[in-house]
Design an enzyme around this catalytic site. Sequence first.
Site, PDB file in Angstrom:
ATOM      1  N   CYS A  92       1.053  -1.039   0.116  1.00  0.00           N
ATOM      2  CA  CYS A  92      -0.107  -0.023   0.016  1.00  0.00           C
ATOM      3  C   CYS A  92       0.993   1.055   0.094  1.00  0.00           C
ATOM      4  CB  CYS A  92      -0.830   0.018   1.450  1.00  0.00           C
ATOM      5  SG  CYS A  92      -2.193  -1.360   1.333  1.00  0.00           S
ATOM      6  N   ALA A  94       1.561   4.688  -1.816  1.00  0.00           N
ATOM      7  CA  ALA A  94       1.326   5.933  -2.020  1.00  0.00           C
ATOM      8  C   ALA A  94       1.387   6.902  -0.699  1.00  0.00           C
ATOM      9  CB  ALA A  94       0.370   6.318  -2.750  1.00  0.00           C
ATOM     10  N   LYS A  98       7.806   5.611   2.302  1.00  0.00           N
ATOM     11  CA  LYS A  98       8.698   4.239   2.765  1.00  0.00           C
ATOM     12  C   LYS A  98       9.105   3.501   1.633  1.00  0.00           C
ATOM     13  CE  LYS A  98       5.600   4.202   7.132  1.00  0.00           C
ATOM     14  NZ  LYS A  98       4.589   4.956   6.634  1.00  0.00           N
ATOM     15  N   GLU A 116      -0.341   0.359  -5.543  1.00  0.00           N
ATOM     16  CA  GLU A 116      -1.258   1.299  -4.987  1.00  0.00           C
ATOM     17  C   GLU A 116      -2.583   1.259  -5.960  1.00  0.00           C
ATOM     18  OE1 GLU A 116      -1.428   3.680  -2.508  1.00  0.00           O
ATOM     19  OE2 GLU A 116      -3.488   4.169  -3.458  1.00  0.00           O
ATOM     20  N   ASP A 143      -5.054  -3.366  -6.751  1.00  0.00           N
ATOM     21  CA  ASP A 143      -5.634  -3.415  -5.762  1.00  0.00           C
ATOM     22  C   ASP A 143      -4.819  -4.747  -5.083  1.00  0.00           C
ATOM     23  OD1 ASP A 143      -7.093  -4.457  -3.334  1.00  0.00           O
ATOM     24  OD2 ASP A 143      -8.954  -4.541  -4.512  1.00  0.00           O
ATOM     25  N   CYS A 225      -0.238   4.207  11.467  1.00  0.00           N
ATOM     26  CA  CYS A 225      -0.112   5.546  12.194  1.00  0.00           C
ATOM     27  C   CYS A 225      -1.380   5.727  13.144  1.00  0.00           C
ATOM     28  CB  CYS A 225       0.236   6.455  11.308  1.00  0.00           C
ATOM     29  SG  CYS A 225      -0.941   6.984  10.247  1.00  0.00           S
TER      30      CYS A 225
HETATM   31  N1  SAM Z   1       3.374   3.573   3.093  1.00  0.00           N
HETATM   32  C1  SAM Z   1       2.986   4.960   2.510  1.00  0.00           C
HETATM   33  C2  SAM Z   1       4.037   6.092   2.838  1.00  0.00           C
HETATM   34  O1  SAM Z   1       4.831   5.889   3.799  1.00  0.00           O
HETATM   35  O2  SAM Z   1       4.147   6.925   2.196  1.00  0.00           O
HETATM   36  C3  SAM Z   1       1.738   5.434   3.290  1.00  0.00           C
HETATM   37  C4  SAM Z   1       0.536   4.407   2.611  1.00  0.00           C
HETATM   38  S1  SAM Z   1      -1.027   5.010   3.140  1.00  0.00           S
HETATM   39  C5  SAM Z   1      -1.196   4.749   4.928  1.00  0.00           C
HETATM   40  C6  SAM Z   1      -1.973   3.832   2.689  1.00  0.00           C
HETATM   41  C7  SAM Z   1      -2.198   3.545   1.043  1.00  0.00           C
HETATM   42  O3  SAM Z   1      -2.820   2.460   0.734  1.00  0.00           O
HETATM   43  C8  SAM Z   1      -3.051   4.742   0.536  1.00  0.00           C
HETATM   44  O4  SAM Z   1      -2.268   5.389  -0.501  1.00  0.00           O
HETATM   45  C9  SAM Z   1      -4.105   4.052   0.043  1.00  0.00           C
HETATM   46  O5  SAM Z   1      -4.792   4.654  -1.193  1.00  0.00           O
HETATM   47  C10 SAM Z   1      -3.361   2.718  -0.270  1.00  0.00           C
HETATM   48  N2  SAM Z   1      -4.375   1.453  -0.549  1.00  0.00           N
HETATM   49  C11 SAM Z   1      -5.504   1.242   0.178  1.00  0.00           C
HETATM   50  N3  SAM Z   1      -6.248   0.104   0.090  1.00  0.00           N
HETATM   51  C12 SAM Z   1      -5.423  -0.514  -0.974  1.00  0.00           C
HETATM   52  C13 SAM Z   1      -5.397  -1.751  -1.720  1.00  0.00           C
HETATM   53  N4  SAM Z   1      -6.536  -2.500  -1.606  1.00  0.00           N
HETATM   54  N5  SAM Z   1      -4.415  -2.090  -2.343  1.00  0.00           N
HETATM   55  C14 SAM Z   1      -3.322  -0.987  -2.714  1.00  0.00           C
HETATM   56  N6  SAM Z   1      -3.310  -0.016  -1.897  1.00  0.00           N
HETATM   57  C15 SAM Z   1      -4.326   0.336  -1.209  1.00  0.00           C
END
Ligand code: SAM
Length: 300
Positions: A92, A94, A98, A116, A143, A225
């Site tokens: 996940c 964006a 990280k 993402e 996804d 977080c």
């Molecule tokens: N690790 C990232 C960083 O440090 O920059 C922050 C991640 S953020 C907490 C969670 C991300 O997961 C969001 O961008 C969201 O759109 C994405 N997300 C949510 N459900 C998802 C899925 N089923 N598959 C892929 N990405 C997903």
Amino acid sequence: SEVEVSDYAAPRYVRVNTLKIGVNDAFEVLSQFTDVQYDDMIPYLLVLPAGTDLHDHSLVLQGSLFLQGKASCMPAQALDPIPEWEQVLDACAAPGNKTVQLAAIMKGRGRILACEQDRSRLKTLKKTVELAGASNIEVLHQDFLQSNPFAAKFSKVRAILLDPSCSGSGTTLHRLDNLLPSFAKGQLEEDKEKQRVECLARFQEAALRHALSFPAVERIIYSTCSINKRENEDVVASVLPFAHAHNFELATAFPEWPHRGLEVVDGAHHLLRTDAARDKTDGFFIALFVREQSWPSSLA
Ligand code: SAM
């Protein structure tokens, strides 16, 4: 309750992007105009006085420094992928802080698959990757839950960073919000928040089970977080039997860190918590799963 200003006089952190600049070189540049210290746990993290504003600094604008808090740097560091590994998956990804940190830990080697789901956040992820100058990242618009762990393109994934969507209750802004007097928050709003957290927790559990299903994976970090038990220890507790069935055990991320998980799950001492007011960095939760043996043949 009153918000103590001193609670939020937290130091500023900058993560040195070692793909672009050495840690000592960054230290030298910054020490020309402010007090700088090396962080005691993360070798490429520098600590600056509270209130230091580096948004417009050329090293930030050119991607040599990332404004990333200490707690936010801990999950990728705890995953500790080795540069020789062919594939690491950021499930996940964006906005990608990280992801590019993983790329730097891997010294630009191996391949990081950054997954993402959201199209507009995907654009931000691509910009972060470009800014960091990381050439070992492949961005996937996907996804994560729909990805096939047994697909050939994931066959060499040895580590997964799972930092899924969460309530964000550990971040300072949310914390301030949580400290609002109860009359400022209607019962309706509280019920809605409870439902939202429950929804998020179910997604988090599904995503963690999915991560545990990748056949070649040896290390998984689950991080949020959030400071909610429901999104943290409860998620770990609910997937533990599945994890054990797939030969994973909890392991201790940052053994020197004194604050561990809430004692509501077996192995809580392996889990890690940070708290905004106490630790002067955002509230995070980290669980590390490690598999020593290879994939059991009955499940192959
Ligand atoms: N690790 C990232 C960083 O440090 O920059 C922050 C991640 S953020 C907490 C969670 C991300 O997961 C969001 O961008 C969201 O759109 C994405 N997300 C949510 N459900 C998802 C899925 N089923 N598959 C892929 N990405 C997903």
